[in-house]
Design an enzyme around this catalytic site. Structure first.
Site, PDB file in Angstrom:
ATOM      1  N   GLY A  46       0.801  -1.218   0.000  1.00  7.99           N
ATOM      2  CA  GLY A  46       0.000   0.000   0.000  1.00  7.99           C
ATOM      3  C   GLY A  46       0.835   1.269   0.000  1.00  7.99           C
ATOM      4  O   GLY A  46       0.565   2.196  -0.773  1.00  7.99           O
ATOM      5  N   SER A 285      13.433 -16.687  13.714  1.00 10.21           N
ATOM      6  CA  SER A 285      13.821 -16.675  12.304  1.00 10.21           C
ATOM      7  C   SER A 285      14.216 -18.057  11.795  1.00 10.21           C
ATOM      8  O   SER A 285      14.870 -18.846  12.468  1.00 10.21           O
ATOM      9  CB  SER A 285      14.980 -15.719  12.083  1.00 10.21           C
ATOM     10  OG  SER A 285      15.470 -15.907  10.783  1.00 10.21           O
ATOM     11  N   ARG A 331       9.100 -24.943   4.388  1.00  7.99           N
ATOM     12  CA  ARG A 331       8.301 -24.724   5.594  1.00  7.99           C
ATOM     13  C   ARG A 331       7.181 -25.741   5.773  1.00  7.99           C
ATOM     14  O   ARG A 331       6.982 -26.261   6.871  1.00  7.99           O
ATOM     15  CB  ARG A 331       7.685 -23.322   5.535  1.00  7.99           C
ATOM     16  CG  ARG A 331       8.731 -22.257   5.658  1.00  7.99           C
ATOM     17  CD  ARG A 331       8.158 -20.877   5.472  1.00  7.99           C
ATOM     18  NE  ARG A 331       9.234 -19.903   5.640  1.00  7.99           N
ATOM     19  CZ  ARG A 331       9.073 -18.598   5.518  1.00  7.99           C
ATOM     20  NH1 ARG A 331       7.894 -18.100   5.215  1.00  7.99           N
ATOM     21  NH2 ARG A 331      10.087 -17.779   5.692  1.00  7.99           N
ATOM     22  N   GLU A 426      -0.177  -9.148   0.210  1.00 10.74           N
ATOM     23  CA  GLU A 426      -0.675 -10.403   0.774  1.00 10.74           C
ATOM     24  C   GLU A 426      -2.190 -10.540   0.599  1.00 10.74           C
ATOM     25  O   GLU A 426      -2.729 -11.647   0.625  1.00 10.74           O
ATOM     26  CB  GLU A 426      -0.279 -10.497   2.264  1.00 10.74           C
ATOM     27  CG  GLU A 426      -0.468 -11.892   2.845  1.00 10.74           C
ATOM     28  CD  GLU A 426       0.057 -12.052   4.272  1.00 10.74           C
ATOM     29  OE1 GLU A 426       0.945 -11.284   4.688  1.00 10.74           O
ATOM     30  OE2 GLU A 426      -0.424 -12.958   4.965  1.00 10.74           O
ATOM     31  N   ARG A 436       4.398 -20.334   0.072  1.00 12.17           N
ATOM     32  CA  ARG A 436       5.283 -19.213  -0.245  1.00 12.17           C
ATOM     33  C   ARG A 436       6.693 -19.504   0.247  1.00 12.17           C
ATOM     34  O   ARG A 436       6.874 -20.003   1.348  1.00 12.17           O
ATOM     35  CB  ARG A 436       4.775 -17.934   0.411  1.00 12.17           C
ATOM     36  CG  ARG A 436       5.711 -16.767   0.241  1.00 12.17           C
ATOM     37  CD  ARG A 436       5.191 -15.516   0.876  1.00 12.17           C
ATOM     38  NE  ARG A 436       5.190 -15.525   2.319  1.00 12.17           N
ATOM     39  CZ  ARG A 436       6.264 -15.296   3.082  1.00 12.17           C
ATOM     40  NH1 ARG A 436       7.437 -15.068   2.522  1.00 12.17           N
ATOM     41  NH2 ARG A 436       6.165 -15.305   4.389  1.00 12.17           N
ATOM     42  N   LEU A 442       7.901  -9.955   0.899  1.00 14.47           N
ATOM     43  CA  LEU A 442       8.335  -8.559   0.835  1.00 14.47           C
ATOM     44  C   LEU A 442       8.527  -8.179  -0.631  1.00 14.47           C
ATOM     45  O   LEU A 442       8.148  -7.097  -1.076  1.00 14.47           O
ATOM     46  CB  LEU A 442       9.627  -8.372   1.625  1.00 14.47           C
ATOM     47  CG  LEU A 442       9.551  -8.742   3.108  1.00 14.47           C
ATOM     48  CD1 LEU A 442      10.895  -8.511   3.799  1.00 14.47           C
ATOM     49  CD2 LEU A 442       8.471  -7.917   3.814  1.00 14.47           C
TER      50      LEU A 442
HETATM   51  C1  LIG Z   1       6.726 -12.155  11.908  1.00 12.97           C
HETATM   52  C2  LIG Z   1       6.754 -12.123  10.412  1.00 12.97           C
HETATM   53  C3  LIG Z   1       7.955 -12.162   9.723  1.00 12.97           C
HETATM   54  C4  LIG Z   1       7.982 -12.120   8.332  1.00 12.97           C
HETATM   55  N1  LIG Z   1       9.192 -12.165   7.691  1.00 12.97           N
HETATM   56  C5  LIG Z   1       9.229 -12.098   6.340  1.00 12.97           C
HETATM   57  C6  LIG Z   1      10.480 -12.090   5.647  1.00 12.97           C
HETATM   58  O1  LIG Z   1      11.552 -12.153   6.262  1.00 12.97           O
HETATM   59  N2  LIG Z   1      10.469 -11.985   4.299  1.00 12.97           N
HETATM   60  C7  LIG Z   1       9.307 -11.906   3.588  1.00 12.97           C
HETATM   61  O2  LIG Z   1       9.372 -11.791   2.373  1.00 12.97           O
HETATM   62  N3  LIG Z   1       8.118 -11.895   4.226  1.00 12.97           N
HETATM   63  C8  LIG Z   1       8.044 -11.997   5.570  1.00 12.97           C
HETATM   64  N4  LIG Z   1       6.821 -11.995   6.206  1.00 12.97           N
HETATM   65  C9  LIG Z   1       5.600 -11.783   5.425  1.00 12.97           C
HETATM   66  C10 LIG Z   1       5.444 -10.308   5.055  1.00 12.97           C
HETATM   67  O3  LIG Z   1       5.890  -9.506   6.113  1.00 12.97           O
HETATM   68  C11 LIG Z   1       4.002  -9.909   4.744  1.00 12.97           C
HETATM   69  O4  LIG Z   1       3.423 -10.839   3.901  1.00 12.97           O
HETATM   70  C12 LIG Z   1       3.968  -8.562   4.029  1.00 12.97           C
HETATM   71  O5  LIG Z   1       4.695  -7.606   4.751  1.00 12.97           O
HETATM   72  C13 LIG Z   1       2.544  -8.082   3.808  1.00 12.97           C
HETATM   73  O6  LIG Z   1       2.568  -6.760   3.304  1.00 12.97           O
HETATM   74  P1  LIG Z   1       1.255  -6.039   2.816  1.00 12.97           P
HETATM   75  O7  LIG Z   1       1.660  -4.690   2.346  1.00 12.97           O
HETATM   76  O8  LIG Z   1       0.523  -6.891   1.870  1.00 12.97           O
HETATM   77  O9  LIG Z   1       0.323  -5.925   4.100  1.00 12.97           O
HETATM   78  P2  LIG Z   1       0.577  -5.362   5.597  1.00 12.97           P
HETATM   79  O10 LIG Z   1       1.960  -4.922   5.829  1.00 12.97           O
HETATM   80  O11 LIG Z   1      -0.029  -6.364   6.507  1.00 12.97           O
HETATM   81  O12 LIG Z   1      -0.287  -4.047   5.653  1.00 12.97           O
HETATM   82  C14 LIG Z   1      -1.674  -4.065   5.741  1.00 12.97           C
HETATM   83  C15 LIG Z   1      -2.139  -2.633   5.808  1.00 12.97           C
HETATM   84  O13 LIG Z   1      -3.538  -2.608   5.636  1.00 12.97           O
HETATM   85  C16 LIG Z   1      -4.143  -1.824   6.619  1.00 12.97           C
HETATM   86  N5  LIG Z   1      -5.482  -2.352   6.830  1.00 12.97           N
HETATM   87  C17 LIG Z   1      -5.867  -3.633   6.980  1.00 12.97           C
HETATM   88  N6  LIG Z   1      -7.204  -3.713   7.096  1.00 12.97           N
HETATM   89  C18 LIG Z   1      -7.671  -2.451   7.018  1.00 12.97           C
HETATM   90  C19 LIG Z   1      -8.957  -1.879   7.064  1.00 12.97           C
HETATM   91  N7  LIG Z   1     -10.055  -2.618   7.184  1.00 12.97           N
HETATM   92  N8  LIG Z   1      -9.063  -0.532   6.978  1.00 12.97           N
HETATM   93  C20 LIG Z   1      -7.956   0.247   6.850  1.00 12.97           C
HETATM   94  N9  LIG Z   1      -6.731  -0.253   6.768  1.00 12.97           N
HETATM   95  C21 LIG Z   1      -6.587  -1.577   6.854  1.00 12.97           C
HETATM   96  C22 LIG Z   1      -3.225  -1.871   7.808  1.00 12.97           C
HETATM   97  O14 LIG Z   1      -3.404  -0.717   8.582  1.00 12.97           O
HETATM   98  C23 LIG Z   1      -1.865  -1.915   7.126  1.00 12.97           C
HETATM   99  O15 LIG Z   1      -1.453  -0.602   6.854  1.00 12.97           O
HETATM  100  C24 LIG Z   1       6.780 -12.038   7.605  1.00 12.97           C
HETATM  101  C25 LIG Z   1       5.573 -12.006   8.291  1.00 12.97           C
HETATM  102  C26 LIG Z   1       5.544 -12.080   9.671  1.00 12.97           C
HETATM  103  C27 LIG Z   1       4.226 -12.125  10.371  1.00 12.97           C
END
Ligand SMILES: Cc1cc2nc3c(=O)[nH]c(=O)nc-3n(C[C@H](O)[C@H](O)[C@H](O)COP(=O)(O)OP(=O)(O)OC[C@H]3O[C@@H](n4cnc5c(N)ncnc54)[C@H](O)[C@@H]3O)c2cc1C
Ligand code: FES
Lengths: 638, 250
Positions: A46, A285, A331, A426, A436, A442
């Site tokens: 986003g 990790s 995994r 995601e 995945r 990321l």
């Molecule tokens: C602990 C952990 C470690 C990880 N490590 C890795 C890694 O090393 N490498 C890798 O590639 N991936 C990793 N992942 C996966 C990765 O971090 C996520 O899949 C990715 O960051 C998701 O990004 P995104 O932008 O899709 O969503 P997000 O970063 O989840 O952002 C969602 C956004 O939507 C907003 N939102 C949600 N619902 C609403 C709503 N109804 N109204 C308004 N706003 C809303 C939230 O406020 C937020 O801003 C990890 C995940 C976890 C949990």
């Protein structure tokens, strides 16, 4: 059932994306500011999208529910981000990253999307470095890489154990620059509660200001959802507390198809559950599996301290079952193996659901200091949570829900089945198939936000007259009325049970029957249990306070109410997919040695579900998957 | 374990606040501080009375998002060193103890409800110049410009800031110097960020002052309470950057 058209461009795989970019219609630079775009979510997908679209001159509204865009859940990613740079000269290439991702996803992803992702991966690293992301470097000043998640090349870029944080801060800073420039308007502490559809197109959203409680309407020429994954359907997961399915679930109820909801990823190395009070699980990790050895006692119910169990009485079950990959199997494979030995009564720790991740041998070999330099911060986190030192006793780990591959169905342009509604990161289903690979989420989030949507949204907008509707349209009235009615209904139950209780019970059901292993009877039972639990929620929950103020009780209740509907869709999809693939393991469909057995003849497709009303079964649509470049084989890590 | 909590209760930004006392029983030492509050809130939610749950912010619950923000027992983020509120466990308290729980207090962080505060001033400081002005798309190859490991590490030390605001909450002047200087220092450590060093530091400091944060009088408490251990040497560095910008301009 209709066959879904993914709008994959024709031509050779490696040229599809560049041809497509050339063929997409463009919006004239002077006209861009006449178009309004809403981007929900400020994670990598986003924030990347809002910043890039703002730079192009569009008029953007960006929102998130946290108090700052910088706190989106992407911040928590630790390990790293993949890119096919081949800086290490170890044989990596766009084609290899493409191939690994398709195979890792157990051949359930769309080839063309994955190829585009691999191509774009190299631009992402360039972009992030130019933003000042402090990636790890070698003494010569060039970027450092590591191998991650079982990959056989070193293609993972990282910033200590905080890669997600640094990438998100880069995207957030780019976003704040556009906010300052006036091209992006940012609303934090704001939750999207519905999408507004006019003449079949997404033309706005309804939100609730989480501080004042005000219900607000926003109109736009296109809406992008980048709202993350739904692993919190399991209650306990590695996701942040606020992660939810509400935005995508509401879009689903407005007609967007939901694809592969049963594809969820269970991460093998998390700290086991310690008790009922637990609110979330912490990931350790994956890099620990490079040196730690996974084992359980050979004898059932062996309660001796780990140090008192001699090697001959330990089963190093990953090394024994998968001699080629050992502790580094993907995994899904590692998680399932841990479950099998625990179900067999050989798990360790309180409750018996844990396996050892032992550093004894590496400490003996390399010394404590070297181990501390590599993993010290992880050992500290482990100590903080469990009060145990992993230098002295083996860590206890157990798999936990971590990531969701399923999401709203999108075509090659990232557009859902509702024209004008785009889905990024995601929240969509697109690139990872049934499993995945590490460090690829990321990459996908930034690819979608920085490099895909800025092009593909133009193709849609070029055919739309700007600002055709405003928030006075009757569709906004209807949507707002429904949103308000639902909030009132939650407040009116006035039962005597806290929201968490229902979330925990749902999580338990999902984990038991739609978690690491699934079977027909369990899933059928689940489909009976969820509606019962949902009824109880609507009769017994107590939501205090009012809707006109900051009310976290109400926020949580709304999210749990959505999970209580959505869980059923996950179960239904899992039941319908009568094969095992990636993270979806159906016990009835396994090879003799217990490995997942795919059924390419009958299930080589994306399952996309269309909502048909609250009491009618959703309709299943299929997008057949065809493979031009990669040959389908049974994955083997032996 | 059993605890007596003195919780800061405030209905809204302009309403008066006061402490409310509640007893929480049946706490396990393996609970995190926030899980203890969850337990308390669940009990409040289950009771059929007009009392509302205690409002507090949290999201990642692993010390990286910077959302959680409470003053526990008089110290921002509570008793632990190098930890955030969400990383505090009940085993760090004595059974039967009385614990006060308050919001991060500062003029620039108005209270929204109970312990929830508005920290958007931090976002505006970043918006004033805490970035590199590079649009998506035009970046050269990432390895075209080597950066010494030392500089990259220094940048990373500063860039680790999670923007929680504990530095402001602990400071008697409610100064945001540690937060602001961490970003200035991160970016000026890298060649990409050096290009805009002058306008950046001037704009960020100006914004910081406009938001109503106080001055730095070198108490050093910010560094002591910072969950990421960000060093006050970054403040000295920002001061040098600022003087340089004022004296030599662009
Ligand atoms: C602990 C952990 C470690 C990880 N490590 C890795 C890694 O090393 N490498 C890798 O590639 N991936 C990793 N992942 C996966 C990765 O971090 C996520 O899949 C990715 O960051 C998701 O990004 P995104 O932008 O899709 O969503 P997000 O970063 O989840 O952002 C969602 C956004 O939507 C907003 N939102 C949600 N619902 C609403 C709503 N109804 N109204 C308004 N706003 C809303 C939230 O406020 C937020 O801003 C990890 C995940 C976890 C949990
Ligand atoms: S909740 Fe994220 S740092 Fe505490």
């Amino acid at each position: 059932m209709t066959t879904l058209d993914a709008k994959i461009p024709s031509g050779p795989m490696a040229q599809k994306w560049s041809n497509h970019r050339f063929n997409l219609k463009l919006v004239n630079p002077a006209n861009k500011r006449k178009y309004d775009i809403i981007v929900v979510g400020t994670g990598l997908a986003g924030a990347g999208a809002a910043a890039s679209l703002g730079e192009l001159g569009y008029n953007v509204l960006s929102l998130c529910f946290q108090d700052s865009a910088r706190r989106a859940h992407s911040i928590a990613a630790q390990g790293g981000i993949n890119a096919a740079k081949n800086y290490q000269n170890d044989g990596d290439s766009v084609h290899r990253l493409f191939y690994d991702t398709v195979k890792g996803g157990d051949y359930r992803a769309r080839e063309a999307n994955v190829h585009r992702l691999a191509e774009i991966s190299v631009n992402i690293i360039d972009q992030c470095v130019s933003q000042g992301v402090p990636f790890a470097r070698e003494y010569g000043g060039l970027l450092s890489n590591r191998s991650f998640g079982g990959a056989q090349v070193s293609r993972t870029f990282y910033a200590r154990g905080q890669t997600g944080q640094q990438l998100l801060l880069g995207a957030y800073q780019a976003l704040m620059r556009q906010v300052k420039a006036g091209s992006v308007k940012l609303k934090t502490r704001c939750e999207m509660l519905d999408v507004v559809i006019i003449d079949g197109h997404a033309k706005g959203i309804i939100t609730r200001d989480l501080v004042t409680g005000t219900i607000e309407r926003y109109s736009a020429d296109a809406v992008c959802l980048a709202t993350g994954g739904y692993a919190n359907a399991f209650f306990l997961s590695t996701n942040a507390m606020g992660c939810n399915v509400s935005a995508t679930h509401r879009a689903y109820k407005r007609g967007a198809f939901f694809a592969n909801p049963c594809y969820t990823q269970i991460h093998p190395t998390c700290i086991p559950v310690s008790g009922e009070h637990q609110s979330k699980l912490t990931l350790m990790s994956e890099s620990l599996r490079n040196d730690g050895r996974v084992w359980v006692p050979k004898k059932k119910g062996d309660t001796r301290a780990a140090s008192l169990i001699p090697d001959a009485e330990r089963e190093y079950f990953l090394e024994e079952r998968y001699p080629a990959f050992g502790n580094l199997v993907p995994r899904d494979v590692a998680s399932r193996a841990a479950k099998t030995v625990c179900d067999d009564g050989r798990g360790v720790g309180p409750g018996g659901y844990g396996v050892y991740l032992d550093f004894r041998d590496v400490i003996k070999r390399d010394g404590r200091e070297k181990v501390a330099a590599k993993y010290g911060n992880l050992f500290d986190i482990y100590h903080e949570i469990t009060a145990e030192s992993a230098y002295e006793v083996p860590m206890r780990i157990y798999p936990a829900p971590h990531y969701t591959m399923g999401g709203l169905w999108v075509d090659y342009n990232l557009m859902s089945t509702i024209p004008g509604l785009f889905v990024l990161g995601e929240a969509n289903f697109s690139d990872h198939g049934a499993n995945r690979l590490g460090a690829s989420a990321l990459m996908q989030g930034l690819a979608d936000g920085f490099f895909v949507i800025p092009y593909t949204i133009g193709g849609y907008l070029a055919e739309q007259k700007p600002r055709q509707y405003d928030t006075q349209h009757a569709a906004f009235d209807d949507a707002e009325r429904e949103v308000t009615a639902k909030l009132d209904r939650l407040l009116a139950v006035k039962g005597d049970k806290p929201v968490d209780e229902f979330h925990k019970r749902l999580g338990r059901l999902m984990w038991d029957h739609c978690g690491m292993a699934r079977n027909e009877a369990g899933l059928k039972g689940l489909l009976q249990e969820i509606p019962k639990l949902r009824d109880q929620f609507w009769q017994q929950v107590n939501v205090k306070g009012s809707k006109g103020s900051l009310n976290q009780n109400l926020e949580r209740a709304g999210r749990v109410a959505d999970f209580l509907e959505f869980g059923e869709l996950m179960a239904l999809d899992a039941l319908e997919r009568r094969e095992s693939c990636g993270g979806h393991f159906r016990e009835e469909f396994q090879a003799e040695d217990g490995e997942a057995k795919r059924d390419d003849e009958n299930f080589c497709h994306v399952s996309a579900w269309q909502y048909q009303g609250d009491t009618t079964k959703p309709e299943l649509h299929k997008e057949p998957l065809t493979f031009e470049e990669v040959k389908l084989t049974q994955r083997s890590y032996k | 374990m059993k605890f007596t909590l003195k919780l800061w209760r405030q209905k809204g930004r302009t309403e008066p606040g006061a402490f409310e006392t509640r007893v929480v029983e049946g706490v396990s030492e393996d609970m995190s501080f926030l899980e203890m509050l969850d337990k308390m809130n669940n009990e409040i939610e289950a009771a059929k009375d007009g009392v509302e749950p205690f409002a507090f912010d949290s999201d990642c619950r692993e010390g990286i998002c910077g959302t959680c923000s409470m003053v526990i027992g008089g110290r921002p983020h509570g008793p632990g060193e190098l930890s955030t509120t969400c990383q505090i466990y009940m085993r760090e308290f004595k059974d039967g103890e009385t614990i006060t729980v308050e919001p991060f207090r500062a003029a620039a962080f108005p209270v929204l409800r109970d312990s929830v505060v508005d920290r958007s001033a931090f976002d505006r400081i970043i918006g004033a110049g805490g970035y590199v002005s590079t649009n998506t798309g035009g970046a050269p190859d990432a390895n075209a410009l080597p950066i010494s490991k030392a500089d990259a590490e220094l940048a990373m030390d500063a860039a680790q800031c999670i923007g929680c605001g504990a530095c402001v909450a602990v400071c008697k002047n409610a100064s945001a110097m540690l937060f602001t200087s961490a970003k200035v220092s991160h970016l000026v450590s890298l060649p990409q960020g050096k290009v805009e060093r002058t306008p950046r530091v001037l704009a960020m400091v100006k914004q910081m002052d406009q938001e109503g944060f106080g001055n730095c009088t070198n108490e050093g408490e910010c560094e002591a309470v910072c969950p990421k251990g960000i060093s006050i040497s970054h403040i000295a560095r920002m001061n040098r950057e600022y003087v340089r910008a004022k004296l030599f301009g662009a």
